[in-house]
Structures are given as structure tokens and as C-alpha cells.
Design a protein around this motif. Structure first.
Motif, PDB file in Angstrom:
ATOM      1  N   MET A   1       0.815  -1.257   0.065  1.00  0.00           N
ATOM      2  CA  MET A   1       0.028   0.019  -0.132  1.00  0.00           C
ATOM      3  C   MET A   1       0.759   1.139   0.028  1.00  0.00           C
ATOM      4  O   MET A   1       1.788   1.167   0.835  1.00  0.00           O
ATOM      5  N   ASN A   2       0.658   2.244  -0.775  1.00  0.00           N
ATOM      6  CA  ASN A   2       1.228   3.458  -0.868  1.00  0.00           C
ATOM      7  C   ASN A   2       0.028   4.427  -0.132  1.00  0.00           C
ATOM      8  O   ASN A   2      -1.104   4.140   0.140  1.00  0.00           O
ATOM      9  N   ALA A   3       0.674   5.664   0.360  1.00  0.00           N
ATOM     10  CA  ALA A   3      -0.252   6.595   0.943  1.00  0.00           C
ATOM     11  C   ALA A   3      -0.627   7.697  -0.093  1.00  0.00           C
ATOM     12  O   ALA A   3       0.252   8.236  -0.836  1.00  0.00           O
ATOM     13  N   GLY A   4      -1.928   7.763  -0.253  1.00  0.00           N
ATOM     14  CA  GLY A   4      -2.008   8.804  -1.352  1.00  0.00           C
ATOM     15  C   GLY A   4      -2.901  10.010  -0.878  1.00  0.00           C
ATOM     16  O   GLY A   4      -3.428   9.893   0.262  1.00  0.00           O
ATOM     17  N   ILE A   5      -3.055  11.015  -1.884  1.00  0.00           N
ATOM     18  CA  ILE A   5      -3.860  12.151  -1.321  1.00  0.00           C
ATOM     19  C   ILE A   5      -5.276  11.799  -1.979  1.00  0.00           C
ATOM     20  O   ILE A   5      -5.206  11.949  -3.095  1.00  0.00           O
ATOM     21  N   ILE A   6      -6.260  11.585  -1.165  1.00  0.00           N
ATOM     22  CA  ILE A   6      -7.508  11.202  -1.643  1.00  0.00           C
ATOM     23  C   ILE A   6      -8.603  12.319  -1.724  1.00  0.00           C
ATOM     24  O   ILE A   6      -9.457  12.101  -2.698  1.00  0.00           O
ATOM     25  N   SER A   7      -8.251  13.590  -1.169  1.00  0.00           N
ATOM     26  CA  SER A   7      -9.142  14.667  -1.369  1.00  0.00           C
ATOM     27  C   SER A   7      -8.678  16.047  -0.714  1.00  0.00           C
ATOM     28  O   SER A   7      -7.447  15.881   0.076  1.00  0.00           O
ATOM     29  N   THR A   8      -9.098  16.954  -1.129  1.00  0.00           N
ATOM     30  CA  THR A   8      -8.424  18.414  -0.783  1.00  0.00           C
ATOM     31  C   THR A   8      -9.615  19.328  -0.598  1.00  0.00           C
ATOM     32  O   THR A   8     -10.733  19.121  -0.938  1.00  0.00           O
ATOM     33  N   GLU A 171      -0.376   0.425  -5.140  1.00  0.00           N
ATOM     34  CA  GLU A 171       1.106   0.815  -5.089  1.00  0.00           C
ATOM     35  C   GLU A 171       1.554   1.680  -6.178  1.00  0.00           C
ATOM     36  O   GLU A 171       2.553   2.101  -6.020  1.00  0.00           O
ATOM     37  N   ASP A 172       0.939   1.658  -6.972  1.00  0.00           N
ATOM     38  CA  ASP A 172       1.369   2.472  -8.559  1.00  0.00           C
ATOM     39  C   ASP A 172       1.013   4.039  -8.308  1.00  0.00           C
ATOM     40  O   ASP A 172       1.294   4.777  -9.138  1.00  0.00           O
ATOM     41  N   LYS A 173       0.031   4.238  -7.322  1.00  0.00           N
ATOM     42  CA  LYS A 173      -0.262   5.570  -6.879  1.00  0.00           C
ATOM     43  C   LYS A 173       0.289   6.126  -5.698  1.00  0.00           C
ATOM     44  O   LYS A 173       1.007   5.664  -5.116  1.00  0.00           O
ATOM     45  N   GLY A 174      -0.245   7.434  -5.622  1.00  0.00           N
ATOM     46  CA  GLY A 174       0.011   8.194  -4.115  1.00  0.00           C
ATOM     47  C   GLY A 174       1.319   8.824  -4.102  1.00  0.00           C
ATOM     48  O   GLY A 174       2.010   8.919  -5.059  1.00  0.00           O
ATOM     49  N   ILE A 175       1.969   8.863  -2.850  1.00  0.00           N
ATOM     50  CA  ILE A 175       3.105   9.429  -2.842  1.00  0.00           C
ATOM     51  C   ILE A 175       4.370   8.556  -3.097  1.00  0.00           C
ATOM     52  O   ILE A 175       4.658   7.622  -2.646  1.00  0.00           O
ATOM     53  N   LEU A 176       4.990   8.900  -4.242  1.00  0.00           N
ATOM     54  CA  LEU A 176       6.217   8.071  -4.868  1.00  0.00           C
ATOM     55  C   LEU A 176       7.390   8.264  -4.127  1.00  0.00           C
ATOM     56  O   LEU A 176       8.320   7.619  -3.945  1.00  0.00           O
ATOM     57  N   ALA A 177       7.372   9.782  -4.030  1.00  0.00           N
ATOM     58  CA  ALA A 177       8.937  10.020  -3.172  1.00  0.00           C
ATOM     59  C   ALA A 177       8.543  11.312  -2.214  1.00  0.00           C
ATOM     60  O   ALA A 177       7.646  12.158  -2.751  1.00  0.00           O
ATOM     61  N   THR A 178       9.337  11.549  -1.171  1.00  0.00           N
ATOM     62  CA  THR A 178       8.789  12.919  -0.611  1.00  0.00           C
ATOM     63  C   THR A 178      10.306  13.086   0.452  1.00  0.00           C
ATOM     64  O   THR A 178      10.739  11.961   0.892  1.00  0.00           O
ATOM     65  N   LYS A 179      10.412  14.308   0.496  1.00  0.00           N
ATOM     66  CA  LYS A 179      11.803  14.526   1.328  1.00  0.00           C
ATOM     67  C   LYS A 179      11.596  16.123   2.073  1.00  0.00           C
ATOM     68  O   LYS A 179      11.176  16.768   1.301  1.00  0.00           O
ATOM     69  N   ILE A 180      12.195  16.119   3.392  1.00  0.00           N
ATOM     70  CA  ILE A 180      11.970  17.483   3.690  1.00  0.00           C
ATOM     71  C   ILE A 180      13.443  17.724   4.409  1.00  0.00           C
ATOM     72  O   ILE A 180      14.117  16.853   4.794  1.00  0.00           O
ATOM     73  N   MET A 181      13.638  18.996   4.461  1.00  0.00           N
ATOM     74  CA  MET A 181      14.923  19.394   4.869  1.00  0.00           C
ATOM     75  C   MET A 181      15.013  20.754   5.556  1.00  0.00           C
ATOM     76  O   MET A 181      13.979  21.548   5.314  1.00  0.00           O
ATOM     77  N   SER A 182      15.891  21.148   6.416  1.00  0.00           N
ATOM     78  CA  SER A 182      16.020  22.392   6.942  1.00  0.00           C
ATOM     79  C   SER A 182      17.325  22.708   7.169  1.00  0.00           C
ATOM     80  O   SER A 182      18.489  21.987   7.236  1.00  0.00           O
ATOM     81  N   ASP A 183      17.848  23.941   7.408  1.00  0.00           N
ATOM     82  CA  ASP A 183      19.171  24.534   7.757  1.00  0.00           C
ATOM     83  C   ASP A 183      19.066  25.789   8.732  1.00  0.00           C
ATOM     84  O   ASP A 183      18.754  26.903   8.047  1.00  0.00           O
ATOM     85  N   GLY A 184      18.999  25.573   9.919  1.00  0.00           N
ATOM     86  CA  GLY A 184      18.907  26.450  10.961  1.00  0.00           C
ATOM     87  C   GLY A 184      20.091  27.446  10.994  1.00  0.00           C
ATOM     88  O   GLY A 184      20.002  28.630  11.766  1.00  0.00           O
ATOM     89  N   ARG A 185      21.270  27.415  10.171  1.00  0.00           N
ATOM     90  CA  ARG A 185      22.274  28.525  10.180  1.00  0.00           C
ATOM     91  C   ARG A 185      21.417  29.632   9.296  1.00  0.00           C
ATOM     92  O   ARG A 185      22.114  30.781   9.397  1.00  0.00           O
TER      93      ARG A 185
END
Ligand code: COA
Length: 325
Positions: A1-8, A171-185
């Protein structure tokens, strides 16, 4: 199972602050604001309106469209930098109004990247079966944190909210890749130095308007373009797609020139890059979910489409998410 955005869903105040209105407040012009930012107007909350109200309305639309029961929601993540109050979280206040009593609720403070932070957090919870449905909201009333004597900052920001229900999809739908980053400097590129435990609500803080956002727009501009382009490329490389496969790029609506520069670095044609900045301005964490809901309502995105979202905000924070609808 993937996680998908099912409504907004999305919502914003009826009040509008045009460039002509700003001309009366600070030394600026419609021409300057339009050419430097692409913004023509922004929605502005009335004195008696606040963040959770817009969050609740956006969330309710998403819930109605998802065809789920309110008790199916197991987590509420509200991305906001402009909470109703310091305690409890705006997530909890939204939970109360929705009657979503089967959920954990919290806020994520990641400025304009907050919605993608929320998506990334709940994605793994859904994919691993820990929970089934999540409500992620980006809601802001930024205009109450804007210093309307600072012309280089006050022209940018507007108010609103967007929300998404996430749940399990094939599995062929939904969030295929996701990444978060930060730089407190880069903490002082966009910040509100007063009104917290370091610099409390002293007369000096209020006099200097240190509870309001201060922005080094020029420096922020370059880091924003670099970070959003890089993470977008990473999302495509990781999944083996190219920009030709993407139906729509939804960048955080920071400034039209930032959007154009990111599009140019990614080599995406203008018509594949969504922009609503002329109407909404920069609504921080709300900008991507508002844009996403507009695209879905207008059928600019339909089932099967690949959508690349990328955000950048104070912190500094940034992120990218590739989704198949
Ligand atoms: N109206 C007229 N003149 C203005 C002005 C306004 N609203 N704001 C600033 N200026 C002036 C400055 O005082 C400066 O004048 P000077 O040359 O006489 O000193 C001149 O315009 C250039 O200022 P600068 O700050 O270099 O402009 P800019 O091209 O960088 O544009 C921003 C300013 C804020 C529009 C731009 O930097 C920006 O959008 N940055 C990113 C902001 C952002 O996206 N923030 C959120 C990140 S999530």
C-alpha cells in the motif's frame, strides 16, 4: 500500500488587500509589487477572524469529498506559523470544531514548507499500516504578523488555508517520493525575534515590532531557488521520472520570480507550473494545499497525473513530494 492524497479543500477570508490599498499604507506602487513579485492582491482576515476558522472550513471540504467518517481520521497535522494562540495547538482547536475525536492532533512549525512536512510525516504512518487516514492542513493568518510599515515584507503575505485527506491507495499511485530538509544556520533570513521565551512581550519588542516577520528577501530568494530546484530534481531522480512525465509542478507560491527561476532550472514549460500568486500572494503553509485544491477543482490535475510539489520557507526549511493521483 502507498499513501495517497484522496481529497483536498481550501478556504480563505473574504477580505482583500490590493496593491492599491498598500500604496496607501507604505511608499510602494502596483507596478513595483507586480514586477518584483507577481502579486496583485492577497486575502486578509478581519480583526475577529483567526487561523483555525479557515483550517476548519478547508478541512471540512476535504473530509466531505473523501467520503470517510470523521472517526476515520487518526491524526491531524496542522502546519502553521500563525497559530490561534500559543496553547493548545491549532491542530487541537481544529479537531474540537470538526469533532474528530478519534485522532491525535498537533501543529508543525516549518513555515512555508509545513504542508510538505505534514505530508511526509503521515506518509510513512499510512504506508506501514500504523494508521489509515490522516488530515494534513496548512493554515495561516499571516497578515496579523506583518509589519505594515516595512514595505519590503508587507507586500508579500496573505491569509488562507488548504487541507488534504491522506489514506491508503494502490502501489502505483499516491506518494512516490517525499523529502524534507532544513538549515537552521539561515534562521535570520525570515524570522520573528520577539514574543517568545527569549524576547518576551516587552515594550521594546512591541515598539520595534519584533513580534512581526522580518525578512532578508534578497538572500532568501537565492536559497529558495537553489533548494527547491535541487529537491525537485532529487524526487525525479529517485523515482526514475523526468519533467516530461510530470503533468503539473506546484511550487510554494513565494514570489513569481522564484517560481520562474525554479521552472527554468528544472526546464519545465510555464504552462506546467501552477501559479495563483497574483490572487493570493504568499500564504506560507497554506499555499501548496490551496494551489493543489484549485488544480483538482479545475481539472488541471486528474486521476493518473504525476504532480511535483516543492516548498521553501523560514527556518530555513524546504521539501519536495512527487505524487501520482
Ligand atoms: N515598494 C517599492 N520599493 C521597495 C519595496 C516596495 N514594496 N520594497 C523594497 N523596495 C526597494 C528597496 O528599498 C530597495 O531600494 P534601494 O535600492 O533604494 O535600497 C529596492 O527596492 C530593492 O530592494 P530589494 O530588497 O533588493 O528588492 P528585491 O528585488 O530583492 O525584491 C522582494 C524584494 C522581497 C520582493 C524579493 O527579495 C523577494 O520576493 N524575496 C523572496 C521573499 C520570499 O519569497 N519570502 C518568503 C519565502 S517563503
Amino acid at each position: 500500500m502507498n499513501a495517497g492524497i484522496i481529497s483536498t479543500g481550501h478556504d480563505y477570508p473574504d477580505g482583500v488587500l490590493t496593491n492599491a490599498d498598500l500604496e496607501k499604507l507604505v511608499e510602494t506602487s502596483d507596478e513595483w509589487i507586480t514586477t518584483r513579485t507577481g502579486i496583485k492582491q492577497r486575502h486578509k482576515a478581519a480583526d475577529d477572524e483567526y487561523t483555525s476558522q479557515f483550517g476548519v472550513r478547508a478541512a471540512q471540504k476535504a473530509i466531505d469529498r473523501a467520503n470517510i467518517s470523521i472517526d476515520d481520521i487518526e491524526i491531524i497535522v496542522c502546519a502553521t506559523t500563525t497559530p490561534d494562540q500559543i496553547l493548545p495547538s491549532t491542530g487541537c482547536l481544529i479537531q474540537k470544531e470538526l469533532g474528530a475525536n478519534n485522532a491525535a492532533a498537533m501543529d508543525v512549525v516549518a513555515a512555508c514548507s509545513g504542508f510538505l512536512y505534514g505530508i511526509t510525516m503521515v506518509e510513512s504512518m499510512i504506508r506501514t499500516g500504523q494508521i489509515k487516514h490522516a488530515l494534513v492542513i496548512g493554515a495561516e493568518v499571516l497578515t496579523k504578523y506583518v509589519d505594515y510599515s516595512d514595505r519590503s515584507t508587507c507586500v508579500i503575505f496573505g491569509d488562507g488555508a488548504g487541507a488534504a485527506i491522506l489514506g491508503p491507495v494502490a502501489e502505483d499511485k499516491g506518494i512516490l517520493a517525499t523529502k524534507i530538509m532544513s538549515d537552521g544556520r539561515y534562521d535570520e533570513q525570515l524570522f520573528a525575534p520577539g514574543g517568545g521565551s527569549r524576547n518576551g512581550w516587552t515594550p521594546e519588542v512591541l515598539e520595534n515590532r519584533d513580534n512581526c516577520f522580518k525578512m532578508r528577501g534578497n538572500e532568501l530568494f537565492k536559497v529558495a531557488v537553489r533548494s527547491m530546484s535541487k529537491v525537485s530534481k532529487e524526487m525525479l531522480e529517485k523515482t526514475g521520472y523526468t519533467v516530461d512525465d510530470v503533468k503539473m509542478v506546484i511550487p510554494h507560491q513565494a514570489n513569481q520570480r522564484i517560481t520562474d527561476a525554479v521552472a527554468s532550472r528544472l526546464k519545465v514549460p510555464e504552462e506546467k507550473v501552477y501559479s495563483n500568486i497574483a490572487e493570493h500572494g504568499n500564504t506560507s503553509a497554506a499555499s501548496i494545499p490551496i494551489a493543489l485544491d484549485e488544480c483538482l477543482r479545475d481539472e488541471k490535475i486528474v486521476e493518473g497525473d504525476l504532480v511535483l510539489m516543492t516548498a521553501f520557507g523560514g527556518g530555513v526549511t524546504w521539501g519536495g513530494t512527487l505524487v501520482r493521483f
